[in-house]
Design a protein around this motif. Structure first.
Motif, PDB file in Angstrom:
ATOM      1  N   THR B  27       0.870  -1.166   0.000  1.00  0.00           N
ATOM      2  CA  THR B  27       0.000   0.000   0.000  1.00  0.00           C
ATOM      3  C   THR B  27       0.908   1.217   0.000  1.00  0.00           C
ATOM      4  O   THR B  27       1.708   1.381   0.918  1.00  0.00           O
ATOM      5  N   ALA B  29       1.423   4.751   0.749  1.00  0.00           N
ATOM      6  CA  ALA B  29       0.744   5.779   1.535  1.00  0.00           C
ATOM      7  C   ALA B  29       1.154   7.177   1.059  1.00  0.00           C
ATOM      8  O   ALA B  29       0.318   8.069   0.945  1.00  0.00           O
ATOM      9  N   GLY B  50      -7.294   8.748   5.104  1.00  0.00           N
ATOM     10  CA  GLY B  50      -6.480   7.697   4.510  1.00  0.00           C
ATOM     11  C   GLY B  50      -5.477   8.174   3.498  1.00  0.00           C
ATOM     12  O   GLY B  50      -4.880   7.367   2.790  1.00  0.00           O
ATOM     13  N   THR B  55       0.745   9.032   8.499  1.00  0.00           N
ATOM     14  CA  THR B  55       2.000   8.408   8.091  1.00  0.00           C
ATOM     15  C   THR B  55       3.110   9.445   7.989  1.00  0.00           C
ATOM     16  O   THR B  55       4.221   9.237   8.484  1.00  0.00           O
ATOM     17  N   GLN B  84      -3.215  10.584  17.024  1.00  0.00           N
ATOM     18  CA  GLN B  84      -4.624  10.528  16.660  1.00  0.00           C
ATOM     19  C   GLN B  84      -5.354   9.462  17.470  1.00  0.00           C
ATOM     20  O   GLN B  84      -6.458   9.672  17.951  1.00  0.00           O
TER      21      GLN B  84
ATOM     22  N   PHE E 128     -10.147  -2.216   0.414  1.00  0.00           N
ATOM     23  CA  PHE E 128      -9.653  -2.646   1.715  1.00  0.00           C
ATOM     24  C   PHE E 128     -10.524  -3.710   2.373  1.00  0.00           C
ATOM     25  O   PHE E 128     -10.373  -3.967   3.561  1.00  0.00           O
ATOM     26  N   HIS E 134      -5.412  -2.996  11.605  1.00  0.00           N
ATOM     27  CA  HIS E 134      -4.147  -2.296  11.856  1.00  0.00           C
ATOM     28  C   HIS E 134      -3.548  -1.741  10.575  1.00  0.00           C
ATOM     29  O   HIS E 134      -2.577  -0.994  10.624  1.00  0.00           O
ATOM     30  N   GLN E 135      -4.120  -2.102   9.437  1.00  0.00           N
ATOM     31  CA  GLN E 135      -3.613  -1.551   8.179  1.00  0.00           C
ATOM     32  C   GLN E 135      -4.398  -0.329   7.737  1.00  0.00           C
ATOM     33  O   GLN E 135      -4.207   0.163   6.641  1.00  0.00           O
ATOM     34  N   GLY E 138      -6.927   6.096  10.937  1.00  0.00           N
ATOM     35  CA  GLY E 138      -7.932   6.351  11.961  1.00  0.00           C
ATOM     36  C   GLY E 138      -9.323   6.555  11.386  1.00  0.00           C
ATOM     37  O   GLY E 138     -10.302   5.955  11.853  1.00  0.00           O
ATOM     38  N   ALA E 165     -13.617  11.646  13.275  1.00  0.00           N
ATOM     39  CA  ALA E 165     -12.240  11.654  12.774  1.00  0.00           C
ATOM     40  C   ALA E 165     -12.176  11.727  11.256  1.00  0.00           C
ATOM     41  O   ALA E 165     -11.183  11.354  10.664  1.00  0.00           O
TER      42      ALA E 165
HETATM   43  N1  LIG Z   1       0.602  -0.338   9.334  1.00  0.00           N
HETATM   44  C1  LIG Z   1       0.033  -0.212   8.141  1.00  0.00           C
HETATM   45  N2  LIG Z   1      -0.003  -1.278   7.318  1.00  0.00           N
HETATM   46  C2  LIG Z   1      -0.564  -1.191   6.100  1.00  0.00           C
HETATM   47  N3  LIG Z   1      -1.134  -0.083   5.610  1.00  0.00           N
HETATM   48  C3  LIG Z   1      -1.129   1.028   6.380  1.00  0.00           C
HETATM   49  C4  LIG Z   1      -0.562   1.015   7.694  1.00  0.00           C
HETATM   50  N4  LIG Z   1      -0.707   2.247   8.219  1.00  0.00           N
HETATM   51  C5  LIG Z   1      -1.353   2.995   7.296  1.00  0.00           C
HETATM   52  N5  LIG Z   1      -1.612   2.266   6.190  1.00  0.00           N
HETATM   53  C6  LIG Z   1      -2.276   2.730   4.970  1.00  0.00           C
HETATM   54  O1  LIG Z   1      -1.693   3.940   4.587  1.00  0.00           O
HETATM   55  C7  LIG Z   1      -2.657   4.851   4.143  1.00  0.00           C
HETATM   56  C8  LIG Z   1      -2.506   6.191   4.868  1.00  0.00           C
HETATM   57  O2  LIG Z   1      -2.758   6.010   6.241  1.00  0.00           O
HETATM   58  P1  LIG Z   1      -2.723   7.216   7.272  1.00  0.00           P
HETATM   59  O3  LIG Z   1      -2.982   6.667   8.600  1.00  0.00           O
HETATM   60  O4  LIG Z   1      -1.453   7.961   7.094  1.00  0.00           O
HETATM   61  O5  LIG Z   1      -3.943   8.103   6.775  1.00  0.00           O
HETATM   62  P2  LIG Z   1      -4.475   9.503   7.335  1.00  0.00           P
HETATM   63  O6  LIG Z   1      -4.257  10.490   6.299  1.00  0.00           O
HETATM   64  O7  LIG Z   1      -3.907   9.768   8.668  1.00  0.00           O
HETATM   65  O8  LIG Z   1      -6.026   9.202   7.437  1.00  0.00           O
HETATM   66  P3  LIG Z   1      -7.091   9.614   8.566  1.00  0.00           P
HETATM   67  O9  LIG Z   1      -7.431  11.015   8.311  1.00  0.00           O
HETATM   68  O10 LIG Z   1      -8.246   8.697   8.263  1.00  0.00           O
HETATM   69  O11 LIG Z   1      -6.456   9.363   9.869  1.00  0.00           O
HETATM   70  C9  LIG Z   1      -4.005   4.212   4.386  1.00  0.00           C
HETATM   71  O12 LIG Z   1      -4.492   3.792   3.128  1.00  0.00           O
HETATM   72  C10 LIG Z   1      -3.735   3.002   5.215  1.00  0.00           C
HETATM   73  O13 LIG Z   1      -4.528   1.946   4.795  1.00  0.00           O
END
Ligand SMILES: Nc1ncnc2c1ncn2[C@@H]1O[C@H](COP(=O)(O)OP(=O)(O)OP(=O)(O)O)[C@@H](O)[C@H]1O
Ligand SMILES: Nc1ncnc2c1ncn2[C@@H]1O[C@H](COP(=O)(O)OP(=O)(O)OP(=O)(O)O)[C@@H](O)[C@H]1O
Ligand SMILES: [Mg+2]
Ligand SMILES: [Mg+2]
Lengths: 285, 260, 311, 285, 260
Positions: B27, B29, B50, B55, B84, E128, E134-135, E138, E165
């Protein structure tokens, strides 16, 4: 489209709300379950007496052979006479002392090893398999070797208990640390916590519930092991007492020993339970 | 505003992907993400759910390693982070949670509790100092996290939707407090939020991210004078222009994960 | 009786006649179906037999047996299991550790106040040690008894935990070979009764013929063994199978023996009872009435059977 | 106050972003740690050989008494000859069969009891103390009673193992279930899940990590117990083999037995580890 | 709108307190709370952090027992709940999480996955389905919870800050979807939010709670016609009047827990 039902007292000063109090009945109802619980819990400590009761009845009815399973009343009689003659206390003292020392000798390293290997990948990959290979080594088979190294005195008994306790504590602590939510470790890392701090502030408390499982298993197992270890090279201890009674076919005396050691174990387990309730207040219920 | 020309956070061509060995799939990110934050600047990061905001923040906080590209936090000290996720330690009381960063620094309990007392005031948890987290509401736990990050007194503050679960009133208060602290201390703040309002209320600059894999779609300067009045702000035409701009950027980008 | 008779044994050479009788078809020849079940000590044997969980078994004399008879265990003793030979090398010598030997302990007298290994407080081991100490005018109370089974004895000899101790073949020979210990007394237990064969009393009363058959097989096997059968590779293979011993270990060691007719020397039994009395290990006063549990008629019938078969 | 630095490609069609791909190097870098890990892990299974190596060296240097600790090379020699003669296989077969049956007889009830008492307050308060009182009963002391009830055959050996395994599984499962976050139970309750569903869908999977700790402890302990159980009243099995070797002071043979049983245990533990990795993929690392 | 005169949720004089045996102290979360929700009505509950919103919802969902007073959910079936806390099962994939309520009803896997496919679409998690929590980010986890509650298809929906969120875009989309589902199905919805905007966008009625112990400060009818357009709404003078009213109610009440 506008307020229809505004609660009239919404402009009451805020203090009023905070001083809001429960009625006496509500107070009582709020506390009642906790009191009831406490009472019930205190009674529940005695539920093992049910076993003795069933046993007594079966023996009295002749459902079980009294020669081999003397009724608890007969055991209690012998028990009392041995208490009076202070004979039992000598054995209890010796056993407790051995269990306490052996327990500590095993639990502390097990705890540390569990946290250490739980936290760090490379040590885990190297040392983990070594421990997994040592764990199933039959302890009774290496007893002579333990005697060789540690002599026939109390040290070898400490070591035997310590070995058994070590693995139970190690695996449980390890499992607990492996389950520490990553976020807690992240918080610690982001504040710049060093390894020692992660160890003591995060991994240890977070794994506490499982460490307590380990402690309970270890405590129970200590008493099981000491009974076996006192068969060897001992002249005192409840295990010795059981064994020598059996050698001379004194069944009632043997049961006095078995009941005594089980009671010691039970009291220890109950004590650990009580400590857990204090030390892990955030756990469910 | 104490924004200088020195750079505080540099993100350069950052790519971050997650690999799933079970399915041999990945994936992505973040792909080639670049931005920088000047010392003393207050930057908000907005973007669809997402898209990789968390990340990015985790890489900056050195909790994850970049796959390629570079991330640098200039100058001394590690950033303080508000996560978060629920990140309050369940085995510590509210006050011990908040004072935890000081404990890490080896400060005595008495001193650290003294030093953090005003933070408990700040987040309005006075009667709950000794409570354990399971006795708190969702918003109260979030306030503990914020106070804990403030206790660190780091130069750089990374905040991931810190006021997400708060009612507007508490949120406004904490926003004002955060701005006050920021103003007085010259901290650099990188603030993730899903609220455009909040971003425009707080930030010097708003970075708008594309949907996953996240890149910077726009880097918007927010020129309102400070201190900002929340109500006044909404009377300003420029506020609505900016809101509209961010929204249309997000709209062009944010579609359900799977619909792309 | 339906199904085989479950007969309890321990995996030692003392029980060899049962292994041989079973594997060489002697039980079968006398019309009994026996299944041999391993167990550990006298107390278990008595318990299992008296409670009827097993039909019979062989075990050693000791405080356990005396106490159990006293408390009314429903067992009937029918024959001897083994006894010490009257002369020659002892199957159960009293040994002194090499280290103690070098430190100048060369006689029983030197052991006063020293640590002596004993397998347990209630059985043949302590009696045998008492007899050995008696040759030097000592009693068990003049030494410090350390309860250890044979394997642990080896370790204890090496690390100095005990200076002397009970042993048994082939362990004793191995200790000598490894330079861990030496024989100190050999002649202390000549002729001592080691063990007995017993059956559940009810079972005996209902199945006399089966027991006679079993005893006949046992007597025939005993005669075979005590008449030089120990050197037979087939016999050694059988014993190895039951005891886990390598066959070459079975050469050159001393064995316990049985009288040709399998009778018990009651005087030796009385002496043992007196000894355990003196140790305070018995829960009654005076002598138990052994005749109440000892039946000789079945053994006589078995001997007759074997004699007629062997003619 | 307005966009100063709008990324030029922000109007790229969205598909473009999704088809964004990693360069070959990045692909490789992303996978590299996992490959490295796999290689390292596969090697790490052999780290117990270090013990044998140290032992061999000490024995060769005369640092340890070869009469009691024969060098692994000598043990291996005997081991091979016993493999060739098939002697060992009979014992291994008997031991494995006893362990497997006893393990299942103890683990399944332990698992159920742990989940059951973990979920329900009243049964916990009544039955919990009874189990705590039975746990420390010295098993070796009640062996005669087990023989009396279950006979001298394999059943009594199954039972001895089952008792030991039961408590390890019970306490670990119980601990795991007690740690199930309340929110998961709330979700289940709010969807109207019945007790059976809470049991199987929530409590069991949520407690899995700790159940695996219990399985590992139980597996290791099974081999320890079977060795002890086969000391008493068996004529086959690796435990019997060890014991009879001790009786004749055939130390090398005895070590063949000890190493064999430890290896069986180690393989079982490793197998459980591998299963855990598949069954609990959500756990950390 | 399918609001009838039948009542669906009745809360009558509800008092709820938490007792802490260690310190023999109590926290009164709700004191004499009364309100009711009509069948088919969409009611939003707003109030300061820690005022007892979640507690009230948990009592209505029958997860906690009232100390005094009564709570009744009229008519068949238990309410579906979206929890404020992260409540996605970590051991189930996204699709299994969402289909969990159907599993509870004993539906076959194939059928339940079919039936919930559109919910995965709805919350934009198409790629997804098979991911483990865990992947996910939030916001993605929160979307899973929402989809799970919708899968239950219950008459009454209790939602505790379900869109907290989410970025505004996703949030708006889900709001619209929720309204569409509500409109089509005649469900009763009790929706906790900390956003006055959100409350006014969604609700027929907004209940404003006082700070702890929570009581109803005001019960505001929101009379905008449906379907509501988010942008249009904000042009409506009444929107700002209501906003102002709620805010001033909250302001009069919401102070940091300890400052009262
Ligand atoms: N440990 C992990 N293993 C696999 N995929 C991951 C992991 N952590 C995050 N991802 C993937 O990376 C992408 C970005 O995740 P991230 O948590 O950075 O999003 P975000 O911008 O903070 O979203 P939100 O506003 O919903 O919190 C997502 O598609 C998620 O599925
Ligand atoms: N299990 C508990 N034990 C003790 N106190 C509790 C418990 N749960 C909640 N409380 C207390 O009850 C009060 C109300 O909590 P609740 O979770 O209902 O608040 P809320 O309105 O949902 O707040 P938020 O918007 O922050 O989620 C809080 O003061 C909290 O401290
Ligand atoms: Mg995020
Ligand atoms: Mg809440």
């Amino acid at each position: 489209m506008s307020a229809t039902n505004t609660n009239t007292d919404h402009m009451r000063p805020a203090e009023n709300a905070v001083t809001a109090e429960l009625s006496t009945q509500e107070q009582a109802r709020l506390r009642a379950p906790f009191h009831r619980e406490r009472v019930f819990r205190n009674f529940s400590y005695f539920s093992p007496l049910v076993i003795l009761l069933l046993w007594e009845i079966s023996a009295q009815l002749g459902a079980i052979d009294r020669r081999f399973f003397p009724p608890p009343s007969a055991i209690a009689e012998t028990f009392l006479s041995m208490i009076v003659s202070l004979e039992l206390f000598r054995h209890i003292g010796a056993t407790l002392q051995r269990v306490a020392v052996g327990f500590l000798m095993g639990a502390i390293p097990g705890l540390f090893m569990g946290i250490f290997l739980g936290l760090f990948l490379r040590p885990r990959q190297i040392v983990g398999p070594i421990l997994a290979a040592l764990y199933p080594v039959p302890k009774i088979a290496i007893l002579p070797l333990i005697l060789l190294v540690f002599g026939t005195g109390d040290m070898s008994k400490y070591v035997i208990i310590a070995i058994g306790v070590f693995f139970l504590m190690y695996y449980n602590t390890f499992g607990g640390v492996r389950q520490v939510p990553q976020i807690y470790l992240d918080v610690a890392q982001s504040t710049g916590a060093n390894r020692y701090q992660v160890f003591t502030q995060i991994a240890l408390p977070s794994a506490l519930p499982q460490i307590f499982t380990g402690l309970k298993l270890s405590a129970g197992t200590s008493f099981i092991i000491i009974a076996a270890a006192e068969f060897l090279g001992a002249r005192s201890g409840v295990g010795f007492f059981i064994w020598s009674s059996w050698q001379t076919f004194s069944v009632t005396r043997m049961f006095v020993g078995i009941v005594t050691i089980s009671m010691l174990g039970y009291l220890t387990l109950t004590l650990i339970d009580l400590i857990e309730r204090r030390v892990v207040p955030w756990a469910r219920n | 505003m104490t924004v200088t020309t020195e750079t505080s956070i540099i993100v350069e061509g950052l790519t971050k992907a997650f690999y799933e060995p079970r399915t041999d799939s990945e994936t992505i990110a973040l792909k080639n993400l670049s931005f920088s934050v000047r010392k003393g600047e207050f930057v908000c990061l907005v973007g669809p759910s997402g898209c990789g905001k968390t990340t990015a923040l985790r890489v900056i906080a050195d909790l994850e390693q970049p796959l390629s590209g570079a991330v640098q936090v200039v100058g001394g000290g590690r950033p303080a982070v508000v996560f978060q996720e629920q990140s309050v330690f369940p085995w510590m009381s509210v006050q011990d949670n908040i004072a935890f960063p000081l404990r890490v620094r080896g400060m005595w309990r008495k001193e650290r509790l003294e030093r953090t007392r005003h933070l408990i005031d700040l987040v309005g948890l006075n009667r709950f100092e000794k409570s354990l987290p399971h006795q708190l509401s969702g918003g109260m736990k979030q306030r503990v996290s914020v106070a804990r990050a403030l206790a660190e007194d780091a130069d750089v503050l990374l905040m991931d939707e810190p006021f997400g679960a708060l009612d507007e009133q508490t949120r406004l208060e904490l926003q004002q407090e955060l701005l006050r602290i920021w103003d007085a201390s010259g901290k650099t703040v990188l603030f993730i939020t899903h609220s455009v309002d909040e971003a425009l209320t707080l930030a010097d600059r708003v970075l708008v991210m594309s949907h996953r894999p996240g890149r910077i779609l726009a880097d918007l300067q927010v020129g309102f004078s400070r201190p900002r009045d929340v109500v006044e702000l909404r009377r300003d035409e420029r506020f609505w222009d900016l809101t509209y701009e961010v929204w249309s950027l997000l709209k062009g980008s944010a579609v359900g994960e799977g619909e792309a | 009786q339906s199904g085989p008779i479950e007969f309890l044994y321990s995996p030692f050479t003392d029980y060899a006649p049962f292994f041989v009788a079973q594997e060489m078809g002697m039980f079968e020849r006398y019309g009994v179906d026996v299944s041999l079940a391993p167990k550990t000590g006298t107390a278990e044997t008595i318990q299992l037999v008296a409670s009827g969980n097993s039909e019979g078994g062989a075990a050693t004399w000791g405080a356990g047996l005396f106490n159990s008879i006293n408390m009314g265990a429903t067992v009937t003793i029918v024959a001897t299991m083994a006894r010490m030979p009257e002369s020659g090398r002892s199957p159960s010598p009293f040994m002194v550790s090499q280290q103690a030997w070098e430190d100048g302990i060369r006689s029983v007298e030197d052991l006063r106040g020293q640590r002596v290994g004993i397998p347990g407080p209630g059985g043949f081991g302590i009696y045998s040690v008492a007899l050995a100490l008696e040759t030097g005018g000592l009693t068990v109370n003049d030494v410090e008894a350390v309860y250890l089974p044979p394997p642990a004895t080896a370790a204890a000899f090496l690390n100095g935990s005990i200076q002397a101790g009970w042993s048994i073949e082939p362990f004793a020979t191995r200790l000598e070979e490894e330079g861990l210990a030496q024989r100190l007394v050999e002649d202390h237990a000549y002729g001592v009764e080691l063990g007995f064969i017993a059956f559940n009393t009810e079972f005996v009363e209902a199945n006399e013929d089966a027991i006679v058959g079993l005893l006949a097989g046992y007597i025939e096997a005993s005669r075979l063994l005590d008449g030089g059968g120990w050197d037979d590779p087939e016999v050694q293979g059988i014993i190895g199978e039951y005891t886990g011993m390598e066959p070459d270990l079975l050469n050159n060691i001393a064995y316990t023996v049985r009288p040709a007719d399998g009778t018990i020397n009651l005087d030796s039994v009385r002496a043992q009872e007196a000894f355990f009395h003196s140790m305070g290990a018995l829960e009654y006063e005076g002598e138990i009435d052994i005749s109440q549990v000892y039946r000789t008629d079945l053994l006589e019938r078995a001997n007759a059977l074997v004699d007629s078969a062997q003619q």
